[in-house]
Design an enzyme around this catalytic site. Sequence first.
Site, PDB file in Angstrom:
ATOM      1  N   CYS A  15       0.860  -1.179   0.000  1.00  0.00           N
ATOM      2  CA  CYS A  15       0.000   0.000   0.000  1.00  0.00           C
ATOM      3  C   CYS A  15       0.900   1.234   0.000  1.00  0.00           C
ATOM      4  O   CYS A  15       2.088   1.132   0.137  1.00  0.00           O
ATOM      5  CB  CYS A  15      -0.846   0.008   1.266  1.00  0.00           C
ATOM      6  SG  CYS A  15      -1.728  -1.517   1.527  1.00  0.00           S
ATOM      7  N   ARG A  40       2.267   1.831  -7.868  1.00  0.00           N
ATOM      8  CA  ARG A  40       2.406   0.621  -7.038  1.00  0.00           C
ATOM      9  C   ARG A  40       1.193  -0.289  -7.159  1.00  0.00           C
ATOM     10  O   ARG A  40       1.206  -1.408  -6.662  1.00  0.00           O
ATOM     11  CB  ARG A  40       2.585   1.003  -5.563  1.00  0.00           C
ATOM     12  CG  ARG A  40       3.811   1.847  -5.293  1.00  0.00           C
ATOM     13  CD  ARG A  40       3.580   2.777  -4.122  1.00  0.00           C
ATOM     14  NE  ARG A  40       3.394   2.063  -2.873  1.00  0.00           N
ATOM     15  CZ  ARG A  40       4.368   1.914  -1.966  1.00  0.00           C
ATOM     16  NH1 ARG A  40       5.561   2.414  -2.229  1.00  0.00           N
ATOM     17  NH2 ARG A  40       4.162   1.281  -0.853  1.00  0.00           N
ATOM     18  N   TRP A  87      -3.584  -1.737  -1.461  1.00  0.00           N
ATOM     19  CA  TRP A  87      -3.445  -2.953  -2.279  1.00  0.00           C
ATOM     20  C   TRP A  87      -3.940  -4.059  -1.355  1.00  0.00           C
ATOM     21  O   TRP A  87      -3.257  -4.448  -0.406  1.00  0.00           O
ATOM     22  CB  TRP A  87      -1.990  -3.141  -2.683  1.00  0.00           C
ATOM     23  CG  TRP A  87      -1.685  -4.466  -3.313  1.00  0.00           C
ATOM     24  CD1 TRP A  87      -1.260  -5.605  -2.676  1.00  0.00           C
ATOM     25  CD2 TRP A  87      -1.800  -4.830  -4.682  1.00  0.00           C
ATOM     26  NE1 TRP A  87      -1.096  -6.629  -3.565  1.00  0.00           N
ATOM     27  CE2 TRP A  87      -1.423  -6.191  -4.799  1.00  0.00           C
ATOM     28  CE3 TRP A  87      -2.185  -4.152  -5.833  1.00  0.00           C
ATOM     29  CZ2 TRP A  87      -1.412  -6.859  -6.022  1.00  0.00           C
ATOM     30  CZ3 TRP A  87      -2.170  -4.821  -7.045  1.00  0.00           C
ATOM     31  CH2 TRP A  87      -1.790  -6.156  -7.140  1.00  0.00           C
ATOM     32  N   ASN A 111       0.578   0.031   6.138  1.00  0.00           N
ATOM     33  CA  ASN A 111       1.104  -0.775   5.039  1.00  0.00           C
ATOM     34  C   ASN A 111       1.790  -1.974   5.680  1.00  0.00           C
ATOM     35  O   ASN A 111       2.703  -1.810   6.483  1.00  0.00           O
ATOM     36  CB  ASN A 111       2.108   0.040   4.215  1.00  0.00           C
ATOM     37  CG  ASN A 111       2.706  -0.788   3.086  1.00  0.00           C
ATOM     38  OD1 ASN A 111       2.167  -1.824   2.733  1.00  0.00           O
ATOM     39  ND2 ASN A 111       3.819  -0.334   2.548  1.00  0.00           N
ATOM     40  N   GLY A 112       1.320  -3.180   5.335  1.00  0.00           N
ATOM     41  CA  GLY A 112       1.957  -4.390   5.884  1.00  0.00           C
ATOM     42  C   GLY A 112       0.911  -5.441   6.176  1.00  0.00           C
ATOM     43  O   GLY A 112      -0.197  -5.408   5.645  1.00  0.00           O
ATOM     44  N   GLU A 494      10.329 -21.571 -18.857  1.00  0.00           N
ATOM     45  CA  GLU A 494      10.145 -20.218 -18.319  1.00  0.00           C
ATOM     46  C   GLU A 494      11.322 -19.319 -18.703  1.00  0.00           C
ATOM     47  O   GLU A 494      11.138 -18.171 -19.088  1.00  0.00           O
ATOM     48  CB  GLU A 494       9.979 -20.273 -16.803  1.00  0.00           C
ATOM     49  CG  GLU A 494       9.893 -18.935 -16.104  1.00  0.00           C
ATOM     50  CD  GLU A 494       8.757 -18.042 -16.584  1.00  0.00           C
ATOM     51  OE1 GLU A 494       7.860 -18.520 -17.327  1.00  0.00           O
ATOM     52  OE2 GLU A 494       8.782 -16.834 -16.272  1.00  0.00           O
ATOM     53  N   LYS A 498      10.851 -15.860 -20.832  1.00  0.00           N
ATOM     54  CA  LYS A 498      11.389 -14.565 -20.367  1.00  0.00           C
ATOM     55  C   LYS A 498      12.206 -13.912 -21.468  1.00  0.00           C
ATOM     56  O   LYS A 498      12.047 -12.749 -21.784  1.00  0.00           O
ATOM     57  CB  LYS A 498      12.246 -14.770 -19.116  1.00  0.00           C
ATOM     58  CG  LYS A 498      11.452 -15.038 -17.856  1.00  0.00           C
ATOM     59  CD  LYS A 498      10.772 -13.824 -17.310  1.00  0.00           C
ATOM     60  CE  LYS A 498       9.303 -13.621 -17.431  1.00  0.00           C
ATOM     61  NZ  LYS A 498       8.311 -14.603 -17.522  1.00  0.00           N
ATOM     62  N   GLU A 501      10.006 -12.917 -24.664  1.00  0.00           N
ATOM     63  CA  GLU A 501       8.966 -11.887 -24.544  1.00  0.00           C
ATOM     64  C   GLU A 501       9.547 -10.502 -24.279  1.00  0.00           C
ATOM     65  O   GLU A 501       8.864  -9.504 -24.529  1.00  0.00           O
ATOM     66  CB  GLU A 501       7.937 -12.246 -23.475  1.00  0.00           C
ATOM     67  CG  GLU A 501       8.417 -12.234 -22.055  1.00  0.00           C
ATOM     68  CD  GLU A 501       7.256 -12.475 -21.077  1.00  0.00           C
ATOM     69  OE1 GLU A 501       6.126 -12.026 -21.325  1.00  0.00           O
ATOM     70  OE2 GLU A 501       7.499 -13.147 -20.055  1.00  0.00           O
ATOM     71  N   HIS A 517      16.020 -35.797 -30.561  1.00  0.00           N
ATOM     72  CA  HIS A 517      14.807 -36.038 -31.363  1.00  0.00           C
ATOM     73  C   HIS A 517      14.455 -34.829 -32.210  1.00  0.00           C
ATOM     74  O   HIS A 517      13.301 -34.646 -32.577  1.00  0.00           O
ATOM     75  CB  HIS A 517      13.646 -36.404 -30.422  1.00  0.00           C
ATOM     76  CG  HIS A 517      13.922 -37.613 -29.594  1.00  0.00           C
ATOM     77  ND1 HIS A 517      13.908 -38.898 -30.108  1.00  0.00           N
ATOM     78  CD2 HIS A 517      14.305 -37.729 -28.302  1.00  0.00           C
ATOM     79  CE1 HIS A 517      14.223 -39.756 -29.145  1.00  0.00           C
ATOM     80  NE2 HIS A 517      14.464 -39.084 -28.041  1.00  0.00           N
ATOM     81  N   LYS A 616      -0.172  -6.913 -19.713  1.00  0.00           N
ATOM     82  CA  LYS A 616       0.119  -7.527 -18.416  1.00  0.00           C
ATOM     83  C   LYS A 616      -0.930  -8.571 -18.077  1.00  0.00           C
ATOM     84  O   LYS A 616      -0.643  -9.594 -17.487  1.00  0.00           O
ATOM     85  CB  LYS A 616       0.169  -6.458 -17.314  1.00  0.00           C
ATOM     86  CG  LYS A 616       0.496  -7.004 -15.929  1.00  0.00           C
ATOM     87  CD  LYS A 616       1.836  -7.698 -15.893  1.00  0.00           C
ATOM     88  CE  LYS A 616       2.092  -8.413 -14.587  1.00  0.00           C
ATOM     89  NZ  LYS A 616       3.258  -9.320 -14.679  1.00  0.00           N
TER      90      LYS A 616
HETATM   91  C1  AGP Z   1       4.576 -13.970 -18.384  1.00  0.00           C
HETATM   92  O1  AGP Z   1       5.793 -13.265 -18.274  1.00  0.00           O
HETATM   93  C2  AGP Z   1       3.581 -13.273 -19.271  1.00  0.00           C
HETATM   94  N1  AGP Z   1       3.339 -11.952 -18.844  1.00  0.00           N
HETATM   95  C3  AGP Z   1       2.307 -14.099 -19.470  1.00  0.00           C
HETATM   96  O2  AGP Z   1       2.676 -15.350 -20.014  1.00  0.00           O
HETATM   97  C4  AGP Z   1       1.467 -14.361 -18.203  1.00  0.00           C
HETATM   98  O3  AGP Z   1       2.133 -15.260 -17.360  1.00  0.00           O
HETATM   99  C5  AGP Z   1       0.132 -15.005 -18.641  1.00  0.00           C
HETATM  100  O4  AGP Z   1      -0.559 -14.088 -19.463  1.00  0.00           O
HETATM  101  C6  AGP Z   1      -0.752 -15.393 -17.454  1.00  0.00           C
HETATM  102  O5  AGP Z   1      -1.106 -14.270 -16.722  1.00  0.00           O
HETATM  103  P1  AGP Z   1      -1.799 -14.489 -15.283  1.00  0.00           P
HETATM  104  O6  AGP Z   1      -0.812 -15.181 -14.410  1.00  0.00           O
HETATM  105  O7  AGP Z   1      -2.117 -13.106 -14.800  1.00  0.00           O
HETATM  106  O8  AGP Z   1      -3.027 -15.327 -15.488  1.00  0.00           O
END
Ligand code: AGP
Length: 621
Positions: A15, A40, A87, A111-112, A494, A498, A501, A517, A616
């Site tokens: 927060c 934030r 938050w 906040n906490g 993963e 990273k 993307e 394979h 996001k």
């Molecule tokens: C991950 O770095 C991406 N931003 C994306 O794959 C994300 O993980 C995916 O859209 C799922 O989002 P969520 O965890 O909010 O459901």
Amino acid sequence: MLLATCYLLLATNMCGIIGYTGKKDAVSIILDGLRRLEYRGYDSAGVAFFGEKGIEVRRCRGRIRDLDALIEANKPFSPTGIGHTRWATHGKPSEDNAHPHRSDGIVLVHNGIIENYLDLKRRLQEEGFKFTSETDTEVLCHLINKHINPETPLEDAVRKALKDVRGAYAIAVMNEKEPGKIVGIRKDSPLVIGVGEGEFFIASDVPAFLNYSRNVIFLDEGEMVVITEGGMKITTLDGVLVHKNSESVSWSPAMAEKGGYKHFMLKEIFEQPRSIADTLRGRFYPESGEVNMEEFGIGTDDLKDIEKIFIVACGTSWHASLVGKYIIEELARVPVDVDIASEFRYRNPILGKSLFIAITQSGETADTLAAMREAKKRGAKTLTICNVVGSTAAREADAVFYTHSGPEIGVASTKAFTAQIIGLYLFAAGIAHMKGRINSNSATELLRDLLFLPEMIEKVLAKDSEILKIAKELFKAEDFLYLGRGINYPIALEGALKLKEISYIHAEGYPAGEMKHGPIALIDEAVPSVFLLPKDRLYEKVLSNIEEVRSRGGKIIAVTNDVDEDVCNRFDYCISVPDANPFLSTILMIVPLQLLAYHVGVLRGCDVDQPRNLAKSVTVE
Ligand code: AGP
């Protein structure tokens, strides 16, 4: 052990707090400060100020502009006030749960996380205090109110109240009977003071008042400040005077929002020790080997007859789901199916007596929500592991486990991913113990390992400059392979996600055993291969996969917890990480790959916080 648990006392910012006392219009300064803290992430906001009729409180669910409109209607002038952006961690986003909270003349923002708030709340209710919110914060107001009286100034009432409180808090509090005074205190949640000409600011973070003062005093653990129009006094919680000099902050407001980091993504990578400590807080008891399964909101009866578990998610959260499969099946011996949400919802799944777990940072991913609704329709019990209180997933699931990572601003998910793994680890240990698959000793060992994890992550983060050097040599590559076996295969996926993307480099994650394979056809000196090489039962096999690549001229980047220098010297690049149990090792293995992706993205001039074509939260199919 003491050192190791110190991280379990640290809290991330969730927060935003701002307070002012001086000669100017406090409410305008506070609203401006709250706008500076909007980055934030928050779901509600409020202000409190000394008006003609004592302390007035204005608050609402929604944005600062909504709060602004609420105040504009009847704009007061006041020289002293406090404000807050919330938050949510305990209690859904709503006006009643928005700060500031009050108990008679005591008005407070926080906040906490107050760990023992339920016990405190029960005791206070028995003493006749009436609660109007679902928050943990409100217990602080009533506790202080219980101790305040004409002979006990606010700061002393705060000291007495906090003796009963366990948890993390940064607080700013006012007493109607003491106009112009604000008391602030911090314990494992940041609080800074801004020093102006005959005026003082108090805030969670520097950006809140950077437009008015660059002279800052950072409160240390357990320190209290009393600010009035006449001056400022800093003491310990026991009242011992502390002398601190202010320091001048040279950051621009934009830099300050990122806590001095160049990007939110980097800040969030470095927040992982605290994000994990916060997600663990109050959820496990290492001495007894017990997990607080109440935090998952699922009764033991529900779990007892579960024959199968489905974990469904998208993107990075799907990778966490795959890690969870390995942990749950290994510890609890319950079969786990993992699905990409957009596939699950159309494949006519056979659910039977199963538990459906949706993993989602945002709680708003359309495919994940649709999959969970499909599972509910077919009679499954649903749990979501989610980072956003009050999100759609959190509201629709039968049960919720919140990761307490705080707002994740960078589009590339980092701290939420490792917190999701922690949630799955706790869940697996909890049901394994409940089903008698592991004994108390094993359970205790699994949970004790968690105490050392934040520190181990710090050790990996300390290798950032080493990883930057590797990025500088490899950032021009156009293809990368990421390879791992077993529980580290999802980590390879993963790591590849990273990189692709945020740097737009084509990167693929593969089970290392799959090289022959097909993927090995891609290998040449222009294609770096990143190998996850934990010292586990598959170590020798991964080593031979590395030889396959090296004999074809491929560059090798190995991430390993093997301390043998000779082994590390065999690779073009070697990043060593601390040794942990195979499940928690995944977290130590992904952190260097997050940093590698970040630095490569920056070196290629990409917008690492807002990569092209990405959002996001993907709230559409
Ligand atoms: C991950 O770095 C991406 N931003 C994306 O794959 C994300 O993980 C995916 O859209 C799922 O989002 P969520 O965890 O909010 O459901």
